[in-house]
Scaffold this active site. Structure first.
Site, PDB file in Angstrom:
ATOM      1  N   ARG A   1       0.819  -1.206   0.000  1.00  0.00           N
ATOM      2  CA  ARG A   1       0.000   0.000   0.000  1.00  0.00           C
ATOM      3  C   ARG A   1       0.852   1.255   0.000  1.00  0.00           C
ATOM      4  O   ARG A   1       0.543   2.232  -0.650  1.00  0.00           O
ATOM      5  CB  ARG A   1      -0.890  -0.032   1.243  1.00  0.00           C
ATOM      6  N   TYR A   2       1.906   1.239   0.781  1.00  0.00           N
ATOM      7  CA  TYR A   2       2.757   2.424   0.928  1.00  0.00           C
ATOM      8  C   TYR A   2       3.997   2.264   0.062  1.00  0.00           C
ATOM      9  O   TYR A   2       4.373   1.153  -0.298  1.00  0.00           O
ATOM     10  CB  TYR A   2       3.169   2.572   2.395  1.00  0.00           C
TER      11      TYR A   2
ATOM     12  N   ARG B   1       7.176   0.143   2.072  1.00  0.00           N
ATOM     13  CA  ARG B   1       7.006  -0.971   2.996  1.00  0.00           C
ATOM     14  C   ARG B   1       5.821  -1.842   2.604  1.00  0.00           C
ATOM     15  O   ARG B   1       4.882  -1.369   1.982  1.00  0.00           O
ATOM     16  CB  ARG B   1       6.837  -0.464   4.434  1.00  0.00           C
TER      17      ARG B   1
ATOM     18  N   CYS C   1      -4.104 -17.966  14.465  1.00  0.00           N
ATOM     19  CA  CYS C   1      -3.818 -17.246  15.696  1.00  0.00           C
ATOM     20  C   CYS C   1      -4.057 -18.191  16.867  1.00  0.00           C
ATOM     21  O   CYS C   1      -4.806 -19.149  16.755  1.00  0.00           O
ATOM     22  CB  CYS C   1      -4.748 -16.045  15.833  1.00  0.00           C
TER      23      CYS C   1
ATOM     24  N   CYS D   1      -9.487 -13.047  18.308  1.00  0.00           N
ATOM     25  CA  CYS D   1     -10.032 -11.826  18.900  1.00  0.00           C
ATOM     26  C   CYS D   1     -11.366 -11.530  18.229  1.00  0.00           C
ATOM     27  O   CYS D   1     -11.462 -11.541  17.002  1.00  0.00           O
ATOM     28  CB  CYS D   1      -9.081 -10.653  18.654  1.00  0.00           C
TER      29      CYS D   1
ATOM     30  N   CYS E   1     -11.391  -8.788  15.526  1.00  0.00           N
ATOM     31  CA  CYS E   1     -10.379  -8.913  14.460  1.00  0.00           C
ATOM     32  C   CYS E   1     -10.819  -8.193  13.190  1.00  0.00           C
ATOM     33  O   CYS E   1     -11.928  -8.380  12.703  1.00  0.00           O
ATOM     34  CB  CYS E   1     -10.126 -10.379  14.142  1.00  0.00           C
TER      35      CYS E   1
ATOM     36  N   ARG F   1      -9.503  -8.781  10.382  1.00  0.00           N
ATOM     37  CA  ARG F   1      -9.462  -9.778   9.310  1.00  0.00           C
ATOM     38  C   ARG F   1     -10.375 -10.960   9.637  1.00  0.00           C
ATOM     39  O   ARG F   1     -10.056 -12.112   9.359  1.00  0.00           O
ATOM     40  CB  ARG F   1      -8.029 -10.258   9.083  1.00  0.00           C
TER      41      ARG F   1
ATOM     42  N   ASP G   1     -12.140  -0.737  12.820  1.00  0.00           N
ATOM     43  CA  ASP G   1     -12.409  -0.783  11.376  1.00  0.00           C
ATOM     44  C   ASP G   1     -13.867  -1.102  11.055  1.00  0.00           C
ATOM     45  O   ASP G   1     -14.620  -1.558  11.908  1.00  0.00           O
ATOM     46  CB  ASP G   1     -11.521  -1.856  10.722  1.00  0.00           C
TER      47      ASP G   1
ATOM     48  N   ASP H   1      -7.928   3.811   9.893  1.00  0.00           N
ATOM     49  CA  ASP H   1      -7.445   3.143   8.688  1.00  0.00           C
ATOM     50  C   ASP H   1      -8.533   3.337   7.638  1.00  0.00           C
ATOM     51  O   ASP H   1      -9.650   2.836   7.793  1.00  0.00           O
ATOM     52  CB  ASP H   1      -7.162   1.659   8.958  1.00  0.00           C
TER      53      ASP H   1
ATOM     54  N   LYS I   1      -3.542   4.489   6.902  1.00  0.00           N
ATOM     55  CA  LYS I   1      -3.810   5.045   8.223  1.00  0.00           C
ATOM     56  C   LYS I   1      -3.775   6.568   8.196  1.00  0.00           C
ATOM     57  O   LYS I   1      -2.820   7.150   7.706  1.00  0.00           O
ATOM     58  CB  LYS I   1      -2.773   4.523   9.207  1.00  0.00           C
TER      59      LYS I   1
HETATM   60  C1  LIG Z   1      -0.281  -0.497   8.838  1.00  0.00           C
HETATM   61  C2  LIG Z   1       0.256  -0.917   7.563  1.00  0.00           C
HETATM   62  C3  LIG Z   1       1.613  -0.770   7.260  1.00  0.00           C
HETATM   63  C4  LIG Z   1       2.588  -0.147   8.225  1.00  0.00           C
HETATM   64  O1  LIG Z   1       2.281   1.193   8.412  1.00  0.00           O
HETATM   65  P1  LIG Z   1       3.157   2.079   9.409  1.00  0.00           P
HETATM   66  O2  LIG Z   1       2.395   3.360   9.511  1.00  0.00           O
HETATM   67  O3  LIG Z   1       4.490   2.216   8.773  1.00  0.00           O
HETATM   68  O4  LIG Z   1       3.239   1.345  10.708  1.00  0.00           O
HETATM   69  C5  LIG Z   1       2.048  -1.181   6.034  1.00  0.00           C
HETATM   70  N1  LIG Z   1       1.207  -1.726   5.119  1.00  0.00           N
HETATM   71  C6  LIG Z   1      -0.104  -1.856   5.377  1.00  0.00           C
HETATM   72  C7  LIG Z   1      -0.980  -2.442   4.329  1.00  0.00           C
HETATM   73  C8  LIG Z   1      -0.626  -1.482   6.607  1.00  0.00           C
HETATM   74  O5  LIG Z   1      -1.926  -1.639   6.854  1.00  0.00           O
END
Ligand SMILES: *Cc1c(COP(=O)(O)O)cnc(C)c1O
Length: 441
Positions: free
Chosen positions: A122-123, A126, A135, A139, A142, A144, A303, A340, A347
């Site tokens: 997504r980002y 990362r 798990c 929870c 959850c 998911r 969520d 989110d 987020k």
């Molecule tokens: C939360 C999340 C991350 C990590 O986000 P940070 O703000 O760096 O902690 C990375 N990818 C996805 C899809 C996420 O939901």
């Protein structure tokens, strides 16, 4: 012996008269004896459900399965279970079957942002890498929920390799977040293998693991596991405490082991109605976390996943909690409150407003006590025009490939080197009208 030990002993003996405290502290014994049906739950806790209630509960767990570790079950206060934070987080509620129109199976569009199975990209720098879909405890809140108990979606070794391959061929990825499910459901050897493979990738700078084991099964944090983790630094761990009472002696011990191994620890909590939607509880939680060397990282707005409506609070509750934390307690004990974004926007931090007003040379601010104050801005500020040519700039960046700069989002609007004046959402009616106009011209 603390009161928990006696209660634990009692539950252990109900599970098997021959069991010892050493069995109790064996995470595999805990998993093998996890509570997965209502009758066993009743037998071990002494709580009884009426026939109608039972029918509804059975219907609920047919859709969203039940699984509680004996350890977590031992935290439930049977004398006031309806208000007990552990009961509420682990025991099904028929309210889970009530699906609201605005709820979604996959509100964060994790499946849509998935280039290969198990990866959510997504980002820019990362990825989320789901290496386990199981798990130790399910929870009830959850996000998911759609995948819980779905045996078919446990990633195979080949699927994991596919994920690793994707990370390998995507040099922009410098941070890999292992999640699930709970990655610590995998064996030490299997985890070691995955971490070793990831560590071979030169552009992967940090690895993060998201796990709820310190909360629901702290005995999983064995010396052997810690020895494996230690080999793969820099490694960060985020865990998931929602209530201060969950920080038991066993939890503390597991956190101590991880912190002593040099692993920076963070916590992600979810704001849950009836569990922690209270400024005092949240303050106690974050203070106990930092006492145990865990930095509160995020506080999530619950969520829009299906079946969670009874857990959701208004956003105002979160703002109220942030208002009671910022300034009132140590800065490093204050998490970032995030929503989110449904649809995969990621987020989004939300905060109380501290900036009250602004003129050309002064800002008006307020503090946590309500003091209204001003900050005088500099009369002269030599602004550095940024053309993105870092090599010729008087500020020293001194990085290889410093010229490869390219802004995204609001950053793009603020930059000097990009002449974008607006960010325009695509595929909406206004854009549709624009393109129609163009066609007619
Ligand atoms: C939360 C999340 C991350 C990590 O986000 P940070 O703000 O760096 O902690 C990375 N990818 C996805 C899809 C996420 O939901």
């Amino acid at each position: 012996m603390s009161i928990y030990d006696e209660k634990q002993q009692e539950i252990a003996e109900k599970i098997n008269p021959k069991s010892r405290m050493s069995n109790w502290k064996d995470w595999k014994w805990q998993l093998k004896n996890s509570i997965k049906d209502i009758s066993t739950f009743e037998k071990l806790t002494g709580i009884r459900f009426e026939k109608n209630e039972r029918n509804l509960l059975e219907k609920t767990i047919a859709k969203f399965p039940l699984s509680i570790t004996p350890y977590y079950l031992s935290l439930i206060d049977a004398t006031d279970y309806k208000n007990d934070p552990f009961f509420i987080q682990s025991f099904p509620s028929p309210l889970e079957l009530e699906i609201e129109k605005y709820e979604m199976l996959d509100p964060l569009s994790e499946d849509k942002d998935s280039p290969v199975p198990g990866i959510t990209h997504r980002y820019p720098d990362r990825v989320l890498f789901h290496i386990s879909n199981i798990c130790s405890m399910y929870c009830r809140h959850c996000t998911r929920k759609r995948k819980v108990g779905d045996q078919d979606s446990i990633p195979t070794r080949d699927e994991i390799l596919e994920g690793i391959e994707y990370i390998k061929k995507t040099p922009a990825l410098r941070d890999v977040l292992l999640s699930g499910g709970d990655p610590f459901m995998l064996s030490d050897d299997y985890l070691d293998w995955i971490l070793t493979e990831l560590r071979k990738i030169p552009h992967v700078e940090v690895i993060r693991i998201g796990t709820r084991m310190p909360v629901v099964l702290p005995y999983r944090i064995t010396d052997e596991l810690v020895a494996v983790l230690k080999k793969h630094h820099p490694l960060w761990i985020n865990t998931h405490f929602n209530h201060p009472s969950a920080i038991t002696d066993s939890s503390k011990e597991s956190l101590r082991k991880l912190a002593d191994a040099g692993i920076p620890l963070g916590n992600q909590s979810v704001l849950l109605a009836g569990v922690n939607d209270c400024p005092r509880i949240m303050k106690k939680l974050v203070q106990k976390l930092v006492q145990n060397r865990v930095r509160p990282y995020y506080m999530y707005q619950c969520d829009l996943s299906e079946g969670l409506s009874h857990f959701r609070t208004p956003v105002g509750k979160g703002i109220e909690i942030m208002e009671s934390l910022i300034g009132h307690t140590s800065g490093f004990a204050v998490p970032t409150y995030v929503i989110d974004a449904p649809g995969g926007g990621g987020k989004i931090p939300v905060m109380p407003n501290y900036l009250i007003s602004w003129s050309t040379n002064k800002v008006v601010l307020r503090n946590y006590e309500g003091v209204i104050t001003t900050y005088k801005e500099p009369d002269s500020y030599e602004r550095i025009f940024c053309d993105g040519k870092c090599k010729d700039c008087k500020l020293h960046l001194k990085l290889d490939k410093a010229e490869e700069i390219h802004a995204i989002g609001i950053e793009k609007l603020l930059s000097d080197y990009d002449d974008a004046i607006s960010l325009i959402p695509e595929n909406n009616d206004r854009m549709e009208r624009r393109s129609e106009r163009k066609d007619n011209e």
